[in-house]
Scaffold this motif. Structure first.
Motif, PDB file in Angstrom:
ATOM      1  N   SER A 185       0.839  -1.211   0.000  1.00  0.00           N
ATOM      2  CA  SER A 185       0.000   0.000   0.000  1.00  0.00           C
ATOM      3  C   SER A 185       0.875   1.262   0.000  1.00  0.00           C
ATOM      4  O   SER A 185       0.360   2.379  -0.027  1.00  0.00           O
ATOM      5  CB  SER A 185      -0.933   0.012   1.217  1.00  0.00           C
ATOM      6  N   GLN A 186       2.198   1.077   0.051  1.00  0.00           N
ATOM      7  CA  GLN A 186       3.113   2.231   0.144  1.00  0.00           C
ATOM      8  C   GLN A 186       3.992   2.366  -1.098  1.00  0.00           C
ATOM      9  O   GLN A 186       5.118   2.870  -1.004  1.00  0.00           O
ATOM     10  CB  GLN A 186       4.033   2.053   1.359  1.00  0.00           C
ATOM     11  N   THR A 187       3.487   1.885  -2.243  1.00  0.00           N
ATOM     12  CA  THR A 187       4.330   1.933  -3.450  1.00  0.00           C
ATOM     13  C   THR A 187       4.610   3.372  -3.902  1.00  0.00           C
ATOM     14  O   THR A 187       5.555   3.604  -4.655  1.00  0.00           O
ATOM     15  CB  THR A 187       3.646   1.185  -4.623  1.00  0.00           C
ATOM     16  N   ASP A 188       3.772   4.324  -3.418  1.00  0.00           N
ATOM     17  CA  ASP A 188       3.913   5.698  -3.924  1.00  0.00           C
ATOM     18  C   ASP A 188       5.018   6.496  -3.240  1.00  0.00           C
ATOM     19  O   ASP A 188       5.404   7.551  -3.728  1.00  0.00           O
ATOM     20  CB  ASP A 188       2.577   6.446  -3.785  1.00  0.00           C
ATOM     21  N   ILE A 189       5.587   6.010  -2.139  1.00  0.00           N
ATOM     22  CA  ILE A 189       6.540   6.885  -1.442  1.00  0.00           C
ATOM     23  C   ILE A 189       7.989   6.701  -1.907  1.00  0.00           C
ATOM     24  O   ILE A 189       8.841   7.506  -1.592  1.00  0.00           O
ATOM     25  CB  ILE A 189       6.430   6.810   0.098  1.00  0.00           C
ATOM     26  N   LEU A 190       8.259   5.622  -2.647  1.00  0.00           N
ATOM     27  CA  LEU A 190       9.607   5.432  -3.197  1.00  0.00           C
ATOM     28  C   LEU A 190       9.475   4.535  -4.416  1.00  0.00           C
ATOM     29  O   LEU A 190       9.110   3.357  -4.298  1.00  0.00           O
ATOM     30  CB  LEU A 190      10.512   4.778  -2.135  1.00  0.00           C
ATOM     31  N   ASN A 191       9.728   5.097  -5.585  1.00  0.00           N
ATOM     32  CA  ASN A 191       9.541   4.302  -6.806  1.00  0.00           C
ATOM     33  C   ASN A 191      10.224   4.957  -8.001  1.00  0.00           C
ATOM     34  O   ASN A 191      10.759   6.049  -7.906  1.00  0.00           O
ATOM     35  CB  ASN A 191       8.035   4.115  -7.092  1.00  0.00           C
ATOM     36  N   MET A 192      10.194   4.238  -9.118  1.00  0.00           N
ATOM     37  CA  MET A 192      10.615   4.822 -10.399  1.00  0.00           C
ATOM     38  C   MET A 192       9.441   4.609 -11.353  1.00  0.00           C
ATOM     39  O   MET A 192       9.195   3.485 -11.794  1.00  0.00           O
ATOM     40  CB  MET A 192      11.874   4.133 -10.921  1.00  0.00           C
ATOM     41  N   PRO A 193       8.677   5.677 -11.646  1.00  0.00           N
ATOM     42  CA  PRO A 193       7.413   5.497 -12.362  1.00  0.00           C
ATOM     43  C   PRO A 193       7.540   5.101 -13.835  1.00  0.00           C
ATOM     44  O   PRO A 193       6.625   4.477 -14.386  1.00  0.00           O
ATOM     45  CB  PRO A 193       6.719   6.857 -12.230  1.00  0.00           C
ATOM     46  N   GLY A 194       8.660   5.436 -14.466  1.00  0.00           N
ATOM     47  CA  GLY A 194       8.776   5.175 -15.904  1.00  0.00           C
ATOM     48  C   GLY A 194       9.702   4.024 -16.219  1.00  0.00           C
ATOM     49  O   GLY A 194      10.518   3.610 -15.400  1.00  0.00           O
ATOM     50  N   GLY A 195       9.550   3.496 -17.435  1.00  0.00           N
ATOM     51  CA  GLY A 195      10.472   2.467 -17.907  1.00  0.00           C
ATOM     52  C   GLY A 195       9.951   1.053 -17.761  1.00  0.00           C
ATOM     53  O   GLY A 195      10.526   0.122 -18.317  1.00  0.00           O
ATOM     54  N   GLY A 196       8.851   0.888 -17.029  1.00  0.00           N
ATOM     55  CA  GLY A 196       8.251  -0.432 -16.894  1.00  0.00           C
ATOM     56  C   GLY A 196       7.087  -0.595 -17.854  1.00  0.00           C
ATOM     57  O   GLY A 196       6.896   0.225 -18.757  1.00  0.00           O
ATOM     58  N   SER A 197       6.264  -1.635 -17.669  1.00  0.00           N
ATOM     59  CA  SER A 197       5.181  -1.898 -18.620  1.00  0.00           C
ATOM     60  C   SER A 197       4.040  -0.876 -18.513  1.00  0.00           C
ATOM     61  O   SER A 197       3.315  -0.640 -19.474  1.00  0.00           O
ATOM     62  CB  SER A 197       4.635  -3.314 -18.418  1.00  0.00           C
ATOM     63  N   ARG A 198       3.921  -0.239 -17.334  1.00  0.00           N
ATOM     64  CA  ARG A 198       2.837   0.751 -17.183  1.00  0.00           C
ATOM     65  C   ARG A 198       3.148   2.039 -17.947  1.00  0.00           C
ATOM     66  O   ARG A 198       2.265   2.621 -18.583  1.00  0.00           O
ATOM     67  CB  ARG A 198       2.635   1.061 -15.693  1.00  0.00           C
ATOM     68  N   ASN A 199       4.389   2.459 -17.858  1.00  0.00           N
ATOM     69  CA  ASN A 199       4.843   3.669 -18.576  1.00  0.00           C
ATOM     70  C   ASN A 199       6.142   3.357 -19.308  1.00  0.00           C
ATOM     71  O   ASN A 199       7.219   3.734 -18.861  1.00  0.00           O
ATOM     72  CB  ASN A 199       5.109   4.819 -17.586  1.00  0.00           C
ATOM     73  N   PRO A 200       6.048   2.617 -20.431  1.00  0.00           N
ATOM     74  CA  PRO A 200       7.285   2.275 -21.132  1.00  0.00           C
ATOM     75  C   PRO A 200       8.030   3.528 -21.599  1.00  0.00           C
ATOM     76  O   PRO A 200       7.425   4.594 -21.737  1.00  0.00           O
ATOM     77  CB  PRO A 200       6.817   1.444 -22.326  1.00  0.00           C
ATOM     78  N   ILE A 201       9.331   3.358 -21.825  1.00  0.00           N
ATOM     79  CA  ILE A 201      10.161   4.502 -22.241  1.00  0.00           C
ATOM     80  C   ILE A 201       9.542   5.181 -23.471  1.00  0.00           C
ATOM     81  O   ILE A 201       9.201   4.523 -24.461  1.00  0.00           O
ATOM     82  CB  ILE A 201      11.586   4.029 -22.574  1.00  0.00           C
ATOM     83  N   ASN A 211      11.848   8.459 -15.587  1.00  0.00           N
ATOM     84  CA  ASN A 211      12.819   7.359 -15.609  1.00  0.00           C
ATOM     85  C   ASN A 211      13.859   7.509 -14.503  1.00  0.00           C
ATOM     86  O   ASN A 211      14.966   6.990 -14.615  1.00  0.00           O
ATOM     87  CB  ASN A 211      13.507   7.273 -16.984  1.00  0.00           C
ATOM     88  N   TYR A 212      13.488   8.253 -13.458  1.00  0.00           N
ATOM     89  CA  TYR A 212      14.369   8.430 -12.301  1.00  0.00           C
ATOM     90  C   TYR A 212      13.611   8.111 -11.010  1.00  0.00           C
ATOM     91  O   TYR A 212      12.379   8.181 -10.960  1.00  0.00           O
ATOM     92  CB  TYR A 212      14.867   9.880 -12.226  1.00  0.00           C
ATOM     93  N   MET A 213      14.393   7.815  -9.960  1.00  0.00           N
ATOM     94  CA  MET A 213      13.789   7.523  -8.655  1.00  0.00           C
ATOM     95  C   MET A 213      13.039   8.734  -8.098  1.00  0.00           C
ATOM     96  O   MET A 213      13.531   9.854  -8.185  1.00  0.00           O
ATOM     97  CB  MET A 213      14.885   7.161  -7.651  1.00  0.00           C
ATOM     98  N   LYS A 214      11.856   8.463  -7.527  1.00  0.00           N
ATOM     99  CA  LYS A 214      11.068   9.505  -6.848  1.00  0.00           C
ATOM    100  C   LYS A 214      10.900   9.079  -5.392  1.00  0.00           C
ATOM    101  O   LYS A 214      10.687   7.885  -5.117  1.00  0.00           O
ATOM    102  CB  LYS A 214       9.673   9.655  -7.468  1.00  0.00           C
ATOM    103  N   MET A 215      10.949  10.032  -4.503  1.00  0.00           N
ATOM    104  CA  MET A 215      10.955   9.651  -3.090  1.00  0.00           C
ATOM    105  C   MET A 215      10.292  10.701  -2.207  1.00  0.00           C
ATOM    106  O   MET A 215      10.494  11.895  -2.427  1.00  0.00           O
ATOM    107  CB  MET A 215      12.422   9.497  -2.671  1.00  0.00           C
ATOM    108  N   LYS A 216       9.495  10.232  -1.234  1.00  0.00           N
ATOM    109  CA  LYS A 216       8.982  11.141  -0.200  1.00  0.00           C
ATOM    110  C   LYS A 216       9.815  10.875   1.051  1.00  0.00           C
ATOM    111  O   LYS A 216       9.476  10.026   1.896  1.00  0.00           O
ATOM    112  CB  LYS A 216       7.502  10.877   0.050  1.00  0.00           C
TER     113      LYS A 216
END
Ligand SMILES: CC(C)(COP(=O)(O)OP(=O)(O)OC[C@H]1O[C@@H](n2cnc3c(N)ncnc32)[C@H](O)[C@@H]1OP(=O)(O)O)[C@@H](O)C(=O)NCCC(=O)NCCS
Length: 326
Positions: A185-201, A211-216
């Motif tokens: 349930s905490q996938t939104d606080i540290l992730n890399m949103p791009g480059g995978g199947s949901r948001n391909p390059i 395509n970079y790490m995002k972090m709260k």
């Protein structure tokens, strides 16, 4: 059930050093701020074109030599990484080829900064159950490739490196216990949103720096202290041990202040905690692996030492394992 031990450790850090003073020229930050808020003084950066398998190979060669195990006798290779050479094949397969470890079964472990602990536990259980005899477990990261060098809130934190451990059957334990946890349930606080199947390059992904790490950072900080303390305590209870029996705590090296808060809550003195965050920053799955290797190289781990690894990372995921050094 078989007993399992760590027979050899290795590490590899790229030679290029990125100092806080270098970052001062790249983003609006200062050496004082970085040291005060994180404890980091410098980090290593891999050469362009060198993937996680390249760093893993160098660390693995040392671990195998120290273990006295021929790569051809490896049954299993697990590489923990969030910066694999390619989406597929796995980094473990590239590593197998470099090592000529022809009979090994190979796969990657995706558990972010807890990846090395997750991979160790998997290898331990596969040997314990009798499926394999010799395993190579590696944490290897080229985080510089997924770091946004324009974002001061993250770019000061991360670095590249690799650590490796060879696990074998043993006449005495070895691995005593483990506790792993996850909270999707905490996938939104540290992730890399791009480059995978949901948001391909795509150009849109790149324009939006997805395509970079995002972090709260703040949110992670609070959770990290709580879950690291909980994980270590739960693993110790499973091993029928008390926190006073810890000879060496190997915490994930994300932030010096997180480690200090964990140590305080576990009542562990400074000389029983291994720290290398000042020199390398956060290397995700490689952090625990390199710290374990260096603690052993620095002779802080002896025969019969009780060693506790304790890590957390994006997912969220966390894990701790208790090892008696045999
Ligand atoms: C990221 C982290 C170091 C930030 O430290 P912090 O004390 O929480 O700082 P904050 O995020 O509250 O920011 C405080 C201020 O410093 C600023 N700041 C952030 N990064 C900065 C930097 N590199 N240099 C200078 N100032 C910076 C912020 O913009 C903020 O300014 P404001 O008060 O004007 O808004 C800390 O939250 C952390 O380490 N969190 C855990 C991260 C982690 O473990 N990640 C990996 C998990 S495996």
């Amino acid at each position: 059930m078989k007993f399992v031990k760590i027979a050899g450790l290795g590490k590899y850090l790229p030679s290029k050093r990125l100092l806080n003073s270098d970052l001062e020229k790249m983003v609006d930050t200062s050496d004082e701020w970085i040291i005060a808020r994180t404890g980091i003084e410098e980090r290593r950066i891999a050469e362009k074109g060198v993937g996680a398998s390249g760093l893993a190979y160098k660390a693995s060669q040392i671990a195998l030599e120290r273990a006295g195990i021929d790569p051809q006798d490896l049954d299993l290779i697990i590489v923990a990484t969030i910066t694999p050479d390619t989406q597929f094949p796995s980094t473990a397969c590239y590593l197998q080829d470099y090592l000529k470890a022809k009979k090994a079964v190979c796969f990657d472990m995706s558990a972010a900064c807890a990846g090395f602990v997750y991979a160790l536990v998997n290898a331990w259980q596969l040997i314990r159950g009798g499926l394999y005899k010799n395993a190579l477990v590696v944490g290897s990261e080229v985080l510089s490739t997924i770091t946004d060098w324009e974002d001061r809130s993250t770019c000061v934190l991360f670095g590249d490196g690799a650590g490796a451990a060879v696990l074998t059957e043993s006449t005495e334990p070895g691995f005593l216990s483990a506790y792993l946890g996850s909270d999707g349930s905490q996938t939104d606080i540290l992730n890399m949103p791009g480059g995978g199947s949901r948001n391909p390059i795509s150009s849109e992904v790149i324009d939006n720096r997805m395509n970079y790490m995002k972090m709260k950072g703040n949110e992670i900080f609070k959770i990290a202290v709580r879950i690291m303390v909980q994980a270590a305590n739960k693993a110790l209870v499973k091993a029928n041990l008390d926190k006073s029996s810890i000879d060496m705590l190997i915490p994930h090296q994300a932030n010096q202040r997180i480690i200090s808060a964990v140590a305080k809550r576990l009542s562990i003195p400074k000389d029983k905690i291994y720290l290398n965050i000042a020199r390398y920053g956060n290397m995700s799955s490689a952090s625990s692996a390199v710290a374990l290797c260096e603690a052993w190289e620095d002779k802080k781990i002896h025969k019969d030492s009780i060693v506790v690894l304790d890590a957390f990372g994006g997912g969220l995921v966390w894990g701790s394992c208790v090892i008696k050094w045999v």
